[in-house]
Design a protein around this motif. Structure first.
Motif, PDB file in Angstrom:
ATOM      1  N   VAL A  64      48.863  -4.307 -91.675  1.00  0.00           N
ATOM      2  CA  VAL A  64      48.788  -5.545 -90.894  1.00  0.00           C
ATOM      3  C   VAL A  64      49.320  -5.306 -89.485  1.00  0.00           C
ATOM      4  CG1 VAL A  64      49.812  -7.844 -90.637  1.00  0.00           C
ATOM      5  CG2 VAL A  64      48.822  -7.162 -92.809  1.00  0.00           C
ATOM      6  N   PHE A  65      50.446  -4.635 -89.373  1.00  0.00           N
ATOM      7  CA  PHE A  65      51.049  -4.406 -88.064  1.00  0.00           C
ATOM      8  C   PHE A  65      50.257  -3.406 -87.232  1.00  0.00           C
ATOM      9  CE2 PHE A  65      54.590  -5.713 -90.832  1.00  0.00           C
ATOM     10  CZ  PHE A  65      54.891  -6.900 -90.195  1.00  0.00           C
ATOM     11  N   LEU A  66      49.759  -2.357 -87.872  1.00  0.00           N
ATOM     12  CA  LEU A  66      48.982  -1.369 -87.133  1.00  0.00           C
ATOM     13  C   LEU A  66      47.669  -1.966 -86.625  1.00  0.00           C
ATOM     14  CD1 LEU A  66      49.503   1.809 -89.324  1.00  0.00           C
ATOM     15  CD2 LEU A  66      50.471   1.330 -87.075  1.00  0.00           C
ATOM     16  N   ILE A  67      46.990  -2.694 -87.473  1.00  0.00           N
ATOM     17  CA  ILE A  67      45.718  -3.289 -87.075  1.00  0.00           C
ATOM     18  C   ILE A  67      45.941  -4.367 -86.023  1.00  0.00           C
ATOM     19  CG2 ILE A  67      43.761  -4.672 -87.884  1.00  0.00           C
ATOM     20  CD1 ILE A  67      43.962  -3.050 -90.528  1.00  0.00           C
ATOM     21  N   GLN A  68      46.989  -5.151 -86.154  1.00  0.00           N
ATOM     22  CA  GLN A  68      47.276  -6.182 -85.157  1.00  0.00           C
ATOM     23  C   GLN A  68      47.561  -5.560 -83.797  1.00  0.00           C
ATOM     24  OE1 GLN A  68      47.019  -9.597 -85.694  1.00  0.00           O
ATOM     25  NE2 GLN A  68      47.012  -9.528 -83.479  1.00  0.00           N
ATOM     26  N   ASN A  69      48.305  -4.447 -83.775  1.00  0.00           N
ATOM     27  CA  ASN A  69      48.580  -3.755 -82.515  1.00  0.00           C
ATOM     28  C   ASN A  69      47.284  -3.304 -81.855  1.00  0.00           C
ATOM     29  OD1 ASN A  69      48.942  -0.803 -81.259  1.00  0.00           O
ATOM     30  ND2 ASN A  69      50.730  -2.070 -80.776  1.00  0.00           N
ATOM     31  N   THR A  70      46.421  -2.700 -82.634  1.00  0.00           N
ATOM     32  CA  THR A  70      45.144  -2.231 -82.097  1.00  0.00           C
ATOM     33  C   THR A  70      44.283  -3.400 -81.634  1.00  0.00           C
ATOM     34  OG1 THR A  70      45.240  -0.324 -83.569  1.00  0.00           O
ATOM     35  CG2 THR A  70      43.099  -0.853 -82.639  1.00  0.00           C
ATOM     36  N   GLN A  71      44.259  -4.471 -82.403  1.00  0.00           N
ATOM     37  CA  GLN A  71      43.470  -5.641 -82.027  1.00  0.00           C
ATOM     38  C   GLN A  71      44.005  -6.285 -80.746  1.00  0.00           C
ATOM     39  OE1 GLN A  71      43.199  -8.660 -85.051  1.00  0.00           O
ATOM     40  NE2 GLN A  71      41.554  -9.732 -83.997  1.00  0.00           N
ATOM     41  N   ASN A  72      45.315  -6.354 -80.613  1.00  0.00           N
ATOM     42  CA  ASN A  72      45.906  -6.908 -79.389  1.00  0.00           C
ATOM     43  C   ASN A  72      45.492  -6.095 -78.171  1.00  0.00           C
ATOM     44  OD1 ASN A  72      47.191  -8.842 -80.908  1.00  0.00           O
ATOM     45  ND2 ASN A  72      49.207  -7.891 -80.792  1.00  0.00           N
ATOM     46  N   ARG A  73      45.537  -4.781 -78.286  1.00  0.00           N
ATOM     47  CA  ARG A  73      45.141  -3.916 -77.170  1.00  0.00           C
ATOM     48  C   ARG A  73      43.657  -4.090 -76.851  1.00  0.00           C
ATOM     49  NH1 ARG A  73      47.646   0.071 -75.114  1.00  0.00           N
ATOM     50  NH2 ARG A  73      45.819   1.411 -75.093  1.00  0.00           N
ATOM     51  N   ASP A  74      42.826  -4.106 -77.891  1.00  0.00           N
ATOM     52  CA  ASP A  74      41.386  -4.274 -77.678  1.00  0.00           C
ATOM     53  C   ASP A  74      41.077  -5.628 -77.034  1.00  0.00           C
ATOM     54  OD1 ASP A  74      40.981  -1.795 -78.783  1.00  0.00           O
ATOM     55  OD2 ASP A  74      40.218  -2.537 -80.700  1.00  0.00           O
ATOM     56  N   SER A  75      41.756  -6.681 -77.487  1.00  0.00           N
ATOM     57  CA  SER A  75      41.536  -8.014 -76.917  1.00  0.00           C
ATOM     58  C   SER A  75      41.963  -8.057 -75.455  1.00  0.00           C
ATOM     59  CB  SER A  75      42.313  -9.072 -77.702  1.00  0.00           C
ATOM     60  OG  SER A  75      41.798  -9.187 -79.001  1.00  0.00           O
ATOM     61  N   LYS A  81      38.100  -6.837 -68.819  1.00  0.00           N
ATOM     62  CA  LYS A  81      36.704  -6.560 -68.471  1.00  0.00           C
ATOM     63  C   LYS A  81      35.953  -7.851 -68.147  1.00  0.00           C
ATOM     64  CE  LYS A  81      36.524  -2.400 -71.286  1.00  0.00           C
ATOM     65  NZ  LYS A  81      35.966  -1.771 -72.487  1.00  0.00           N
ATOM     66  N   LEU A  82      36.172  -8.880 -68.957  1.00  0.00           N
ATOM     67  CA  LEU A  82      35.518 -10.164 -68.691  1.00  0.00           C
ATOM     68  C   LEU A  82      36.012 -10.767 -67.375  1.00  0.00           C
ATOM     69  CD1 LEU A  82      35.548 -11.686 -72.273  1.00  0.00           C
ATOM     70  CD2 LEU A  82      33.549 -10.894 -70.992  1.00  0.00           C
ATOM     71  N   ASP A  83      37.317 -10.666 -67.142  1.00  0.00           N
ATOM     72  CA  ASP A  83      37.870 -11.170 -65.882  1.00  0.00           C
ATOM     73  C   ASP A  83      37.229 -10.462 -64.690  1.00  0.00           C
ATOM     74  OD1 ASP A  83      39.479 -12.931 -67.240  1.00  0.00           O
ATOM     75  OD2 ASP A  83      41.331 -11.783 -66.933  1.00  0.00           O
ATOM     76  N   GLU A  84      37.014  -9.168 -64.810  1.00  0.00           N
ATOM     77  CA  GLU A  84      36.397  -8.415 -63.722  1.00  0.00           C
ATOM     78  C   GLU A  84      34.958  -8.871 -63.509  1.00  0.00           C
ATOM     79  OE1 GLU A  84      35.656  -5.674 -60.622  1.00  0.00           O
ATOM     80  OE2 GLU A  84      37.425  -6.720 -61.372  1.00  0.00           O
ATOM     81  N   LEU A  97      39.263 -17.395 -65.023  1.00  0.00           N
ATOM     82  CA  LEU A  97      39.909 -16.095 -65.213  1.00  0.00           C
ATOM     83  C   LEU A  97      41.088 -16.131 -66.181  1.00  0.00           C
ATOM     84  CD1 LEU A  97      39.779 -14.660 -61.592  1.00  0.00           C
ATOM     85  CD2 LEU A  97      38.615 -13.759 -63.606  1.00  0.00           C
ATOM     86  N   ASP A  98      41.775 -17.221 -66.280  1.00  0.00           N
ATOM     87  CA  ASP A  98      42.961 -17.247 -67.157  1.00  0.00           C
ATOM     88  C   ASP A  98      42.876 -18.346 -68.211  1.00  0.00           C
ATOM     89  OD1 ASP A  98      43.321 -19.446 -65.553  1.00  0.00           O
ATOM     90  OD2 ASP A  98      45.435 -19.053 -65.138  1.00  0.00           O
ATOM     91  N   LEU A  99      41.733 -18.469 -68.820  1.00  0.00           N
ATOM     92  CA  LEU A  99      41.530 -19.516 -69.823  1.00  0.00           C
ATOM     93  C   LEU A  99      42.531 -19.424 -70.975  1.00  0.00           C
ATOM     94  CD1 LEU A  99      37.660 -19.725 -70.232  1.00  0.00           C
ATOM     95  CD2 LEU A  99      39.179 -21.259 -69.002  1.00  0.00           C
ATOM     96  N   GLU A 100      42.933 -18.216 -71.311  1.00  0.00           N
ATOM     97  CA  GLU A 100      43.855 -18.070 -72.444  1.00  0.00           C
ATOM     98  C   GLU A 100      45.203 -18.727 -72.185  1.00  0.00           C
ATOM     99  OE1 GLU A 100      44.093 -14.464 -69.828  1.00  0.00           O
ATOM    100  OE2 GLU A 100      42.495 -15.621 -70.710  1.00  0.00           O
ATOM    101  N   GLU A 101      45.463 -19.103 -70.942  1.00  0.00           N
ATOM    102  CA  GLU A 101      46.719 -19.763 -70.595  1.00  0.00           C
ATOM    103  C   GLU A 101      46.615 -21.292 -70.657  1.00  0.00           C
ATOM    104  OE1 GLU A 101      49.360 -17.916 -70.198  1.00  0.00           O
ATOM    105  OE2 GLU A 101      48.146 -16.108 -70.362  1.00  0.00           O
ATOM    106  N   LEU A 102      45.411 -21.820 -70.855  1.00  0.00           N
ATOM    107  CA  LEU A 102      45.214 -23.270 -70.874  1.00  0.00           C
ATOM    108  C   LEU A 102      45.663 -23.883 -72.197  1.00  0.00           C
ATOM    109  CD1 LEU A 102      41.686 -23.620 -69.239  1.00  0.00           C
ATOM    110  CD2 LEU A 102      43.918 -23.913 -68.157  1.00  0.00           C
TER     111      LEU A 102
END
Length: 139
Positions: A64-75, A81-84, A97-102
């Motif tokens: 769970v922790f290893l996959i979550q770490n990888t998923q966080n980095r990928d996200s 990339k989307l912001d760019e 650009l910062d929708l995740e903060e809304l």
């Protein structure tokens, strides 16, 4: 920009990748089959059951922790990339650009706006595909 990646990050990425490989599934399945077939040898006892329960619990807990770490980095990488792309597209709104903060309410309002835009686009496409009918007659 430096490309130094921590030991944990490299480890987590390798394990996450390996976990998704067919041979990993086959190995896990094989272990479960061997465990199941060994049941009569151990009289299907409590220790026999504890072996599979404990081992699968430990593996699941750590994965769970290893996959979550990888998923966080990928996200995070995907978000950059989307912001760019938003930043580089002249007609795109930089406010996206910062929708995740809304807040959830603000995100819901934007989602509803884009659903309305999609519906209008579908209606316009449908109107172009149906000759001889106007958009007024289909309402």
């Amino acid at each position: 920009m430096t490309h130094h990646v921590s030991f944990f990050t490299r480890f987590a990425q390798r394990i996450s990748h390996a976990a998704g490989e067919p041979y990993t599934f086959t190995t896990g399945l094989g272990l479960v089959i061997v465990w199941g077939l060994s049941g009569p040898l151990f009289g299907f006892g409590d220790t026999w059951q504890l072996v599979i329960n404990t081992s699968t619990t430990i593996v699941t807990f750590l994965m769970v922790f290893l996959i979550q770490n990888t998923q966080n980095r990928d996200s995070a990488a995907m978000q950059i990339k989307l912001d760019e792309l938003i930043r580089a597209t002249p007609k795109a709104r930089d406010t996206l650009l910062d929708l995740e903060e809304l807040s959830e309410d603000d995100l819901e309002k934007l989602r509803a706006e884009y659903e309305r835009r999609a519906e209008r686009a579908r209606k316009a496409l449908s109107a172009r595909r149906t000759p001889g009918t106007s958009s007024e007659s289909r309402r």
